[in-house]
Design a protein around this motif. Structure first.
Motif, PDB file in Angstrom:
ATOM      1  N   ARG A 162       0.810  -1.214   0.000  1.00  0.00           N
ATOM      2  CA  ARG A 162       0.000   0.000   0.000  1.00  0.00           C
ATOM      3  C   ARG A 162       0.843   1.264   0.000  1.00  0.00           C
ATOM      4  NH1 ARG A 162      -3.714  -1.038   5.074  1.00  0.00           N
ATOM      5  NH2 ARG A 162      -1.716  -1.951   5.757  1.00  0.00           N
ATOM      6  N   GLN A 165       1.798   1.789  -3.546  1.00  0.00           N
ATOM      7  CA  GLN A 165       0.648   2.273  -4.299  1.00  0.00           C
ATOM      8  C   GLN A 165       0.382   3.741  -3.994  1.00  0.00           C
ATOM      9  OE1 GLN A 165      -1.210   0.531  -6.728  1.00  0.00           O
ATOM     10  NE2 GLN A 165      -1.843   2.657  -7.091  1.00  0.00           N
ATOM     11  N   ASP A 169       0.082   6.642  -6.696  1.00  0.00           N
ATOM     12  CA  ASP A 169      -1.057   7.560  -6.742  1.00  0.00           C
ATOM     13  C   ASP A 169      -0.575   9.011  -6.701  1.00  0.00           C
ATOM     14  OD1 ASP A 169      -2.723   5.369  -6.784  1.00  0.00           O
ATOM     15  OD2 ASP A 169      -3.221   5.469  -4.638  1.00  0.00           O
ATOM     16  N   PRO A 175       1.822   1.561 -10.992  1.00  0.00           N
ATOM     17  CA  PRO A 175       3.077   1.087 -10.406  1.00  0.00           C
ATOM     18  C   PRO A 175       4.097   0.633 -11.445  1.00  0.00           C
ATOM     19  CG  PRO A 175       1.232   0.283  -9.119  1.00  0.00           C
ATOM     20  CD  PRO A 175       0.646   0.936 -10.348  1.00  0.00           C
TER      21      PRO A 175
END
Length: 232
Positions: A162, A165, A169, A175
């Protein structure tokens, strides 16, 4: 080798990637100790009890397992706990932490770091991606990075996918369009690959790949990135 045609941004670990972290922490600890000795000698004396900081940290993590990734929070609470044990007012913990935190930003870059960052930043968006609490702006590297992703902000730490990610973002990319560079085989190289990024293992000391997986491309100096990504 890495597929340079897919790379649209680069994430970089900080501690032990751009500078050696051990002397930084030693300096910060010594600076905190000196401040405590001057302002709160009872806390200073207790803080130097062998193994006490480790025991206090363990207790803080047990009380706040949801914050175990937030090193600044853990450090502040550790200081507060020792102050209480020493009989000092815990309200001084914020000031003591700020002393530690300011010293923690006083790093000495590896000699290849600044030139590499500046060269890469002229071609790619760079994002800091760290489990630690170094602040690239306070360190003086803010102009090299478009964003800084820290475990304390995301709510999880590497190798959790996460946090990778979150960096993707922030970059507005998938990715697979990002290359991650870091010194830790598991937390950086392997975790980034599992999160869908390309990865380069910065192996300054020439250590063998420690995992059972196939090793990623590795470099022994950051300057090699310039040779790979910015060919003349």
């Amino acid at each position: 080798m890495i597929d340079t045609t897919r790379i649209q941004a680069i994430t970089l670990d900080l501690d032990d990637t751009l500078w050696p972290v051990a002397p930084v922490i030693v300096h910060a600890e010594n600076t905190l100790r000196d401040w405590l000795q001057q302002h709160l000698p009872r806390t200073a004396q207790l803080w130097q009890t062998p193994d006490l900081p480790r025991e206090v940290r363990r207790a803080v993590v047990q009380r706040h397992p949801e914050r175990r990734h937030d090193l600044s929070f853990l450090r502040r609470e550790m200081i507060r706990d020792v102050m209480v044990q020493a009989g000092d007012a815990p309200g001084h913990a914020d000031a003591a932490f700020e002393v530690f935190f300011a010293a923690r930003q006083q790093v000495t870059l590896f000699e290849d770091s600044l030139g590499t960052l500046r060269a890469l930043a002229g071609r790619y968006p760079l994002l800091a991606l760290s489990n630690g609490n170094a602040n690239v702006r306070q360190i003086g590297l803010g102009d090299c990075f478009v964003a800084s992703i820290a475990a304390s902000q995301v709510g999880c730490a590497k190798p959790d996918r996460r946090i990778f990610q979150a960096a993707a973002d922030a970059a507005g990319l998938a990715p697979e369009q990002i290359l991650h560079v870091g010194d830790d085989a598991q937390l950086d190289a392997q975790a980034a690959r599992e999160a869908g990024m390309q990865a380069v293992w910065l192996n300054r000391e020439g250590k063998p790949w420690p995992l059972e997986t196939a090793p990623p491309p590795q470099i022994h100096t950051l300057a090699t990135l310039v040779q790979w990504l910015l060919p003349r």
